[in-house]
Design an enzyme around this catalytic site. Structure first.
Site, PDB file in Angstrom:
ATOM      1  N   CYS A 335       0.784  -1.226   0.000  1.00 20.86           N
ATOM      2  CA  CYS A 335       0.000   0.000   0.000  1.00 20.86           C
ATOM      3  C   CYS A 335       0.827   1.294   0.000  1.00 20.86           C
ATOM      4  CB  CYS A 335      -1.027   0.004   1.127  1.00 20.86           C
ATOM      5  SG  CYS A 335      -0.655  -1.039   2.519  1.00 20.86           S
ATOM      6  N   ARG A 364       7.766 -11.068   4.621  1.00 23.48           N
ATOM      7  CA  ARG A 364       7.384 -10.897   6.024  1.00 23.48           C
ATOM      8  C   ARG A 364       8.160 -11.891   6.864  1.00 23.48           C
ATOM      9  NH1 ARG A 364       0.781 -10.259   5.416  1.00 23.48           N
ATOM     10  NH2 ARG A 364       0.905  -8.487   3.988  1.00 23.48           N
ATOM     11  N   GLN A 382       1.084 -11.008  -3.583  1.00 20.46           N
ATOM     12  CA  GLN A 382      -0.335 -10.741  -3.373  1.00 20.46           C
ATOM     13  C   GLN A 382      -0.996 -10.302  -4.670  1.00 20.46           C
ATOM     14  OE1 GLN A 382       0.331  -7.767  -0.237  1.00 20.46           O
ATOM     15  NE2 GLN A 382      -0.964  -9.023   1.071  1.00 20.46           N
ATOM     16  N   ASP A 384      -2.863  -7.898  -5.119  1.00 19.97           N
ATOM     17  CA  ASP A 384      -3.243  -6.729  -4.339  1.00 19.97           C
ATOM     18  C   ASP A 384      -3.809  -5.637  -5.242  1.00 19.97           C
ATOM     19  OD1 ASP A 384      -3.470  -5.303  -2.030  1.00 19.97           O
ATOM     20  OD2 ASP A 384      -1.315  -5.106  -1.662  1.00 19.97           O
ATOM     21  N   HIS A 386      -5.475  -1.362  -4.843  1.00 15.51           N
ATOM     22  CA  HIS A 386      -5.940  -0.260  -4.011  1.00 15.51           C
ATOM     23  C   HIS A 386      -6.848   0.612  -4.854  1.00 15.51           C
ATOM     24  CE1 HIS A 386      -2.245  -1.716  -2.144  1.00 15.51           C
ATOM     25  NE2 HIS A 386      -2.938  -1.559  -1.057  1.00 15.51           N
ATOM     26  N   LYS A 466     -14.164  -4.116   7.304  1.00 14.44           N
ATOM     27  CA  LYS A 466     -13.694  -5.015   6.248  1.00 14.44           C
ATOM     28  C   LYS A 466     -14.662  -6.155   5.976  1.00 14.44           C
ATOM     29  CE  LYS A 466     -11.047  -7.957   9.365  1.00 14.44           C
ATOM     30  NZ  LYS A 466      -9.884  -8.787   9.530  1.00 14.44           N
ATOM     31  N   HIS A 512      -8.344  -1.362   0.262  1.00 14.04           N
ATOM     32  CA  HIS A 512      -7.360  -2.415  -0.016  1.00 14.04           C
ATOM     33  C   HIS A 512      -8.155  -3.669  -0.327  1.00 14.04           C
ATOM     34  CE1 HIS A 512      -4.198  -0.391   2.583  1.00 14.04           C
ATOM     35  NE2 HIS A 512      -5.292   0.116   3.094  1.00 14.04           N
TER      36      HIS A 512
END
Length: 638
Positions: A335, A364, A382, A384, A386, A466, A512
């Site tokens: 992000c 991570r 990911q 991912d 946004h 979420k 997200h």
RNA sequence: GCCAUCGUAGCUCAGUGGUAGAGCACUUCCUUGGUAAGGAAGAGGUCGCCGGUUCGAUCCCGGCCGAUGGCUCCA
């Protein structure tokens, strides 16, 4: 007083005084109390068969098929297990022993004489002896002093700690056979229905889940009312082991793990074919759905992570490095990078919603003990994205997103889904107004889309509500995949703005979202879901060409060329083996289509097709047509 | 990170206080084969790493590394 009993779609009634235990009422009307009927509920809460009926009028009787039945069954089983264990380990100190989703456990301090898997068999035998007697579960109310002195004599600090936290007038012991345990219940009337047990595993577990506390030994077990049900469960475990993606990854030569990089997957050629096929499909789908792709750097300056708040809250999970004597961090999330692109120039409301996706490789630092194949790794990609939008755009965006998520899961045959909406927690940032607007937008979108969902009140992130998506695989196991999270924090932290129609700057809302979660983990789930038999459009090798003998290599190459030109993933088996062996190898490789080529085919320009999916064979298919058929059948879903 | 269990050939695994084996895979040769394993020979291991006990360790002990099952399902 007249009592009403519901059992197996039938209704029974009988007169009963308040002192009379429920099982007596059942016996009087001829119901199988304590055998098929395990427990009951009244007004929605569990009422033990041995408990007096009191002034309750209506009882729902429950057997093994109900969650309550299993709960009580396994709870009582935990007591029998503890009794069996104490008969061999008299000095062991019990702590807690609850039922769980599949079975039950008991956390025990074994002191200097640890239990080992070699003890399982005799404990199981003892368990069955005890259960068969049978043992009756008797509830006894005790005073706090009595309870404390009982466990002080036995020098059990765990039970003492529990008792000290209990209200003094609500402490109960349960007696069964010669066994007594602090317990709130509820339990079976007696242990008669417990006819099969298996101790599954041992594990360390901290007292009260806190790593500062002493570590106890957790004994996991499961019990059943029939031996056949235990067998069935053990088969399920075997089937799950057979589908273990770590084994399949090795067998199918997709990926591997090595000491040189614990938790970091190595992708082999066939694994890469699968990974890129998945990514290509996802990319095309997102581009069609109004997204733009971006890519942000893996390593970014530590200052950025301080600004985003990750340094403060997520530092333990991050990797750090130094470049030109300046501190940098490897990104654990995408992000912040995305926001840098957002604010790289002035944005107008006309650009919103702005949907930026990134197949972002994040690292991570997970604790060494939690690494598990592709399910829990230290580096993953990911899917991912946004979405930057105005508060008013939240609802239509979520609606579109739900549709997208639905299509994606449907494409892999995950037709059973659970959706959870998590709302504002106690600690939160942002205005109450923004929260309620966002929450009602999420809920409205969910309702409008017609999805059933559950609300987890107060379970949202501090920065926004979420939606989480859980799918069930072909073995009915649950996997959390996608998530949609609203974020009111990061746009502020990074000073994101757009110029509104009035010419004034406003702060956008950031959404997200990940649908598959991570490609790595998703591939793990997909392998277990399909037992490695991937759909044609994802198979690393879609067609394997098997020349009957060396003489037909030239024709096999010709066939391969046609496949390659059509963009089909293929391989040819030129090992010096007989056809039967090659077929066997290809089948074990789980290749969907096997094309056999020999004299007949070479002469007529055809192939003989063996289809794993339909278990059929068709001979003499003209090459051009066969290629067309594969092309058509390997079209990805929408 | 912590606890339990485990770590022998590329893979799956057997084995012992006196420096190791099977099947598959691999290499070579024979075989040129029609829908789930053709035959023969060969090569391959400092028994995870480091240290200790012992005349001697793959085996016993300790540490480390890695893997597996767990570690917020609360009497």
């Amino acid at each position: 007083m007249q009592r009403i009993l519901h059992w197996a779609g039938q209704t029974f009634s009988s007169e009963a005084s308040p002192e009379e235990p429920l099982y007596k009422v059942l016996e009087r009307v001829g119901l199988p109390a304590g055998t098929e009927i395990l427990t009951a509920t009244t007004n929605g809460s569990i009422h033990e068969l041995q408990a007096p009926v009191g002034d309750h009028v209506e009882f729902q009787l429950l057997g093994w098929d109900s969650p309550e039945g299993k709960y009580v069954f396994w709870h009582s089983s935990a007591h029998i297990l503890a009794e069996a264990i104490l008969s061999f380990f008299p000095k062991a100190k019990l702590s807690i022993g609850p039922p769980i989703e599949n079975g039950f456990y008991y956390d025990i301090d074994f002191g200097d004489t640890p239990i080992s898997p070699e003890d399982f068999e005799r404990i199981e035998q003892k368990f069955l002896e005890l259960a068969a007697q049978p043992e009756y579960f008797v509830r006894k109310k005790v005073s706090k002093e009595e309870a404390l002195s009982y466990y002080q004599q036995r020098e059990n600090p765990y039970k003492i700690e529990l008792i000290q936290e209990l209200p003094p007038d609500d402490i109960t012991f349960y007696e069964s056979g010669n066994f007594v345990d602090l317990c709130k219940g509820p339990h079976l009337w007696h242990s008669g229905p417990i006819r099969a047990v298996k101790i599954l595993s041992l594990a360390g577990a901290y007292w009260r889940g806190d790593s500062r506390n002493p570590q106890l030994t957790r004994v996991y077990a499961i019990s059943f009312p029939e031996k056949a049900l235990l067998e069935e469960y053990l088969h399920f475990l075997e089937e799950a082991a057979r589908r273990d993606h770590r084994n399949l990854g090795k067998q199918l030569d997709l990926f591997s793990f090595h000491e040189e990089g614990p938790g970091f997957p190595f992708w082999h050629p066939k694994g890469m074919r699968l990974l890129t096929a998945l990514q290509d499909w996802m990319r095309a789908k997102l581009l069609r759905s109004g997204y733009e792709e971006i890519r942000t750097p893996i390593i970014l300056t530590q200052r950025l992570w301080e600004q985003s708040g990750h340094y403060e809250n997520y530092r333990e999970n991050m990797y750090f490095t130094t470049i030109d004597e300046e501190p940098y961090a490897v990104k654990p999330m995408n992000c912040p990078g995305s926001t840098i692109i957002y604010r790289s120039r002035l944005r107008s409301y006309r650009e919103l919603p702005l949907r930026l996706f990134e197949f972002g490789l994040v690292h991570r630092h997970e604790l060494s003990g939690v690494l598990t194949g592709l399910f829990r790794v230290r580096a993953f990609t990911q899917d991912d994205a946004h979405i930057y939008c105005t508060p008013e755009q939240i609802e239509p965006e979520i609606t579109a997103l739900l549709q997208l998520v639905n299509e994606v899961y449907e494409a892999f045959g995950f037709s059973q889904r659970e959706i959870y909406l998590s709302t504002r927690p106690e600690k939160y940032i942002g205005s109450l107004e923004l929260w309620s607007q966002a929450e009602s937008a999420l809920e409205a979108a969910l309702r409008k889309s017609g999805f059933t969902f559950q609300i987890n009140p107060g379970e949202g992130a501090f920065y926004g509500p979420k939606i989480d998506f859980v799918v069930r695989d072909s073995l009915r196991r649950r996997w959390q995949l996608g998530t949609i999270q609203l974020d009111f924090s990061m746009p502020r932290r990074f000073g994101l703005e757009y110029i509104g129609p009035d010419g004034q700057p406003s702060t956008p809302v950031m959404i997200h979202r990940a649908i598959l979660g991570s490609f790595e983990r998703f591939i793990g789930v997909l392998l277990e879901h399909t037992a490695g038999e991937l759909p044609l459009w994802l198979s690393p090798i879609q067609v394997k060409v098997l020349p009957v003998s060396e003489k037909f290599y030239a024709y096999a190459d010709e066939v391969g060329k046609a496949l390659a030109q059509a963009g089909i993933r293929w391989a040819v088996d030129k090992t010096d083996e007989k056809l039967g062996k090659k077929i066997r190898e290809a089948e074990q490789e789980k290749v969907p289509l096997i094309w056999v080529v020999g004299a007949k085919e070479a002469e007529s320009g055809t192939v003989s097709i063996r289809d794993r999916r339909t278990r059929t064979q068709s001979e003499g298919v003209p090459l051009a047509q066969a290629v067309q058929d594969v092309l058509q059948a390997s079209q990805p879903p929408i």
